[in-house]
Design a protein around this motif. Structure first.
Motif, PDB file in Angstrom:
ATOM      1  N   PHE A 119       6.838  -1.790 -14.130  1.00 22.66           N
ATOM      2  CA  PHE A 119       5.993  -0.873 -13.350  1.00 22.66           C
ATOM      3  C   PHE A 119       4.810  -1.554 -12.674  1.00 22.66           C
ATOM      4  O   PHE A 119       4.360  -1.104 -11.624  1.00 22.66           O
ATOM      5  N   ASP A 120       4.309  -2.640 -13.220  1.00 18.48           N
ATOM      6  CA  ASP A 120       3.101  -3.269 -12.683  1.00 18.48           C
ATOM      7  C   ASP A 120       3.449  -4.257 -11.573  1.00 18.48           C
ATOM      8  O   ASP A 120       3.247  -5.465 -11.690  1.00 18.48           O
ATOM      9  N   ASP A 121       3.994  -3.732 -10.474  1.00 12.76           N
ATOM     10  CA  ASP A 121       4.447  -4.556  -9.365  1.00 12.76           C
ATOM     11  C   ASP A 121       4.510  -3.684  -8.109  1.00 12.76           C
ATOM     12  O   ASP A 121       5.143  -2.635  -8.132  1.00 12.76           O
ATOM     13  N   PRO A 122       3.857  -4.086  -7.018  1.00 13.43           N
ATOM     14  CA  PRO A 122       3.862  -3.255  -5.800  1.00 13.43           C
ATOM     15  C   PRO A 122       5.259  -2.963  -5.270  1.00 13.43           C
ATOM     16  O   PRO A 122       5.522  -1.875  -4.758  1.00 13.43           O
ATOM     17  N   TRP A 123       6.171  -3.947  -5.384  1.00 17.10           N
ATOM     18  CA  TRP A 123       7.540  -3.735  -4.907  1.00 17.10           C
ATOM     19  C   TRP A 123       8.239  -2.654  -5.731  1.00 17.10           C
ATOM     20  O   TRP A 123       8.952  -1.808  -5.185  1.00 17.10           O
ATOM     21  N   ILE A 124       8.036  -2.704  -7.036  1.00 13.50           N
ATOM     22  CA  ILE A 124       8.649  -1.707  -7.919  1.00 13.50           C
ATOM     23  C   ILE A 124       8.119  -0.317  -7.598  1.00 13.50           C
ATOM     24  O   ILE A 124       8.875   0.655  -7.482  1.00 13.50           O
ATOM     25  N   VAL A 125       6.806  -0.210  -7.437  1.00 13.15           N
ATOM     26  CA  VAL A 125       6.195   1.082  -7.111  1.00 13.15           C
ATOM     27  C   VAL A 125       6.747   1.615  -5.791  1.00 13.15           C
ATOM     28  O   VAL A 125       7.094   2.795  -5.676  1.00 13.15           O
ATOM     29  N   GLU A 126       6.840   0.749  -4.794  1.00 16.54           N
ATOM     30  CA  GLU A 126       7.394   1.173  -3.497  1.00 16.54           C
ATOM     31  C   GLU A 126       8.827   1.672  -3.643  1.00 16.54           C
ATOM     32  O   GLU A 126       9.203   2.697  -3.071  1.00 16.54           O
ATOM     33  N   GLY A 127       9.626   0.925  -4.394  1.00 18.62           N
ATOM     34  CA  GLY A 127      11.017   1.322  -4.571  1.00 18.62           C
ATOM     35  C   GLY A 127      11.152   2.663  -5.262  1.00 18.62           C
ATOM     36  O   GLY A 127      11.932   3.529  -4.825  1.00 18.62           O
ATOM     37  N   GLN A 128      10.367   2.869  -6.317  1.00 17.50           N
ATOM     38  CA  GLN A 128      10.421   4.174  -7.006  1.00 17.50           C
ATOM     39  C   GLN A 128       9.933   5.299  -6.094  1.00 17.50           C
ATOM     40  O   GLN A 128      10.378   6.449  -6.208  1.00 17.50           O
ATOM     41  N   GLY A 129       9.047   4.971  -5.171  1.00 17.43           N
ATOM     42  CA  GLY A 129       8.498   5.984  -4.271  1.00 17.43           C
ATOM     43  C   GLY A 129       9.519   6.613  -3.348  1.00 17.43           C
ATOM     44  O   GLY A 129       9.274   7.693  -2.788  1.00 17.43           O
ATOM     45  N   THR A 130      10.689   5.968  -3.198  1.00 19.22           N
ATOM     46  CA  THR A 130      11.722   6.590  -2.361  1.00 19.22           C
ATOM     47  C   THR A 130      12.180   7.913  -2.944  1.00 19.22           C
ATOM     48  O   THR A 130      12.653   8.794  -2.218  1.00 19.22           O
ATOM     49  N   ALA A 131      12.028   8.088  -4.256  1.00 12.65           N
ATOM     50  CA  ALA A 131      12.350   9.384  -4.865  1.00 12.65           C
ATOM     51  C   ALA A 131      11.423  10.467  -4.325  1.00 12.65           C
ATOM     52  O   ALA A 131      11.841  11.610  -4.111  1.00 12.65           O
ATOM     53  N   GLY A 132      10.158  10.119  -4.095  1.00 11.04           N
ATOM     54  CA  GLY A 132       9.212  11.073  -3.529  1.00 11.04           C
ATOM     55  C   GLY A 132       9.580  11.465  -2.113  1.00 11.04           C
ATOM     56  O   GLY A 132       9.497  12.645  -1.735  1.00 11.04           O
ATOM     57  N   LEU A 133       9.981  10.485  -1.309  1.00 16.24           N
ATOM     58  CA  LEU A 133      10.420  10.777   0.057  1.00 16.24           C
ATOM     59  C   LEU A 133      11.591  11.762   0.046  1.00 16.24           C
ATOM     60  O   LEU A 133      11.624  12.726   0.825  1.00 16.24           O
ATOM     61  N   GLU A 134      12.543  11.535  -0.839  1.00 16.15           N
ATOM     62  CA  GLU A 134      13.714  12.403  -0.918  1.00 16.15           C
ATOM     63  C   GLU A 134      13.349  13.801  -1.403  1.00 16.15           C
ATOM     64  O   GLU A 134      13.882  14.803  -0.911  1.00 16.15           O
ATOM     65  N   ILE A 135      12.450  13.881  -2.375  1.00 20.12           N
ATOM     66  CA  ILE A 135      12.036  15.191  -2.888  1.00 20.12           C
ATOM     67  C   ILE A 135      11.442  16.043  -1.775  1.00 20.12           C
ATOM     68  O   ILE A 135      11.762  17.225  -1.632  1.00 20.12           O
ATOM     69  N   GLY A 155       5.814   6.482 -18.231  1.00 22.75           N
ATOM     70  CA  GLY A 155       5.605   5.450 -19.234  1.00 22.75           C
ATOM     71  C   GLY A 155       4.451   4.581 -18.768  1.00 22.75           C
ATOM     72  O   GLY A 155       3.309   4.756 -19.152  1.00 22.75           O
ATOM     73  N   GLY A 156       4.754   3.664 -17.849  1.00 18.43           N
ATOM     74  CA  GLY A 156       3.702   2.839 -17.263  1.00 18.43           C
ATOM     75  C   GLY A 156       3.173   3.357 -15.949  1.00 18.43           C
ATOM     76  O   GLY A 156       2.179   2.853 -15.435  1.00 18.43           O
ATOM     77  N   GLY A 157       3.854   4.352 -15.378  1.00 23.73           N
ATOM     78  CA  GLY A 157       3.366   4.983 -14.156  1.00 23.73           C
ATOM     79  C   GLY A 157       3.963   4.468 -12.861  1.00 23.73           C
ATOM     80  O   GLY A 157       3.509   4.863 -11.785  1.00 23.73           O
ATOM     81  N   GLY A 158       4.981   3.613 -12.929  1.00 21.34           N
ATOM     82  CA  GLY A 158       5.590   3.108 -11.698  1.00 21.34           C
ATOM     83  C   GLY A 158       6.215   4.213 -10.867  1.00 21.34           C
ATOM     84  O   GLY A 158       6.036   4.268  -9.645  1.00 21.34           O
ATOM     85  N   LEU A 159       6.957   5.108 -11.521  1.00 21.74           N
ATOM     86  CA  LEU A 159       7.600   6.208 -10.811  1.00 21.74           C
ATOM     87  C   LEU A 159       6.586   7.213 -10.296  1.00 21.74           C
ATOM     88  O   LEU A 159       6.614   7.603  -9.119  1.00 21.74           O
ATOM     89  N   SER A 160       5.690   7.654 -11.157  1.00 22.05           N
ATOM     90  CA  SER A 160       4.731   8.689 -10.758  1.00 22.05           C
ATOM     91  C   SER A 160       3.793   8.198  -9.659  1.00 22.05           C
ATOM     92  O   SER A 160       3.479   8.936  -8.719  1.00 22.05           O
ATOM     93  N   SER A 161       3.354   6.938  -9.729  1.00 27.51           N
ATOM     94  CA  SER A 161       2.483   6.426  -8.672  1.00 27.51           C
ATOM     95  C   SER A 161       3.262   6.264  -7.375  1.00 27.51           C
ATOM     96  O   SER A 161       2.744   6.550  -6.287  1.00 27.51           O
TER      97      SER A 161
END
Length: 290
Positions: A119-135, A155-161
């Protein structure tokens, strides 16, 4: 996916139906596919209790990269098997006494490999953020309205952020197991608060992060996110509801947002609940949902 909770309509984003059974594939694919040729030859090292492990292992297999995953010795058998099935090497560690970050960092340095945090990685956060775009797009298409809030397992907040960036018009509610709700407590206090010593046992193996990252906390704090916690009983109830009413299998950590909704801990009007992942040992699933 539409359903009713306490008599009100809500929508489910079923990330448990992803190829590797969780949203983690999004961030893993974005991080690994963005690496240059030299980095791909050297391979990657990651640490995870299972879902990030499977996402990284699958992405590495497709991209032809070597991958090593540091996993806790008590990781669910289903997650270990899924990681191995994609050809990744596994190194086990003892969750209470050893640091997965230190072990993974040492191995990555020895091999010249790229370390891929969960989770502590800008690339990971960006990738998880595609779920937000789809929602945002899917909710608008289904209802003709804008989503008001999204409840997300944390957990660490990668998805939620990431979702807070991908869906900037929606409020984000992070949901964690009781005693492990350090992100929620950190948001309430305005500063990072780690999980307290001797936290309670939880079935939510994917959400046992002892301290969130400055990166993910900073994003969520800046977006005005809030947090709630759910009990082990509420998690089991949500898993049973998902199986009986939605016909999907949700692991404990992936069911916490649904648990919060069923328990009346999050608003339901205009809400999307993210359910992820679906990697749980059959015996454990049967015991929790009996």
């Amino acid at each position: 996916m539409a359903t009713e909770v306490r008599g009100e309509p809500v929508y489910i984003k079923a990330e448990c139906l992803q190829r590797t059974g969780s949203f983690k594939l999004r961030g893993a694919w974005w991080r690994l596919s963005s690496m240059n040729e030299a980095e791909r030859r050297a391979g990657v090292v990651a640490f995870s209790s299972g879902n990030h492990a499977q996402g990284v292992a699958w992405a590495a297999k497709v991209l032809g990269m070597p991958a090593l995953i540091v996993m806790p010795s008590d990781a669910p058998a289903a997650k270990v098997a899924g990681t191995r099935a994609s050809g990744a090497e596994i190194v086990f560690y003892d969750r209470p006494t050893e640091s997965r970050e230190e072990i993974a960092g040492r191995i990555a340095a020895e091999r010249g490999a790229v370390l891929v945090p969960s989770f502590d990685d800008p690339w990971i956060v960006e990738g998880q953020g595609t779920a937000g775009l789809e929602i945002v797009e899917q909710y608008r298409e289904a209802t003709g309205r804008e989503v008001k809030q999204i409840a997300v397992c944390c957990g660490g907040g990668g998805l939620s952020s990431g979702i807070s960036i991908g869906a900037p018009g929606a409020g984000v509610i992070v949901v964690e197991p009781e005693g492990w709700d350090d992100m929620g407590e950190s948001l309430r206090r305005g500063a990072i608060v780690p999980v307290q010593s001797a936290p309670p046992a939880t079935a939510c193996d994917a959400l046992q992060t002892l301290r969130v990252a400055e990166l993910t906390f900073g994003i969520l704090k800046g977006r005005g996110a809030s947090g709630v916690a759910v009990s082990e009983t509420e998690v089991a109830d949500a898993m049973r509801f998902a199986f009986e009413q939605l016909k999907i299998v949700a692991e404990p950590g992936g069911a916490v947002a649904l648990a919060a909704a069923l328990a009346g801990k999050v608003p339901l009007d205009g809400t999307v609940l993210l359910v992820s992942g679906g990697n749980v040992d059959p015996a454990k699933f049967q015991a929790l949902t009996a």
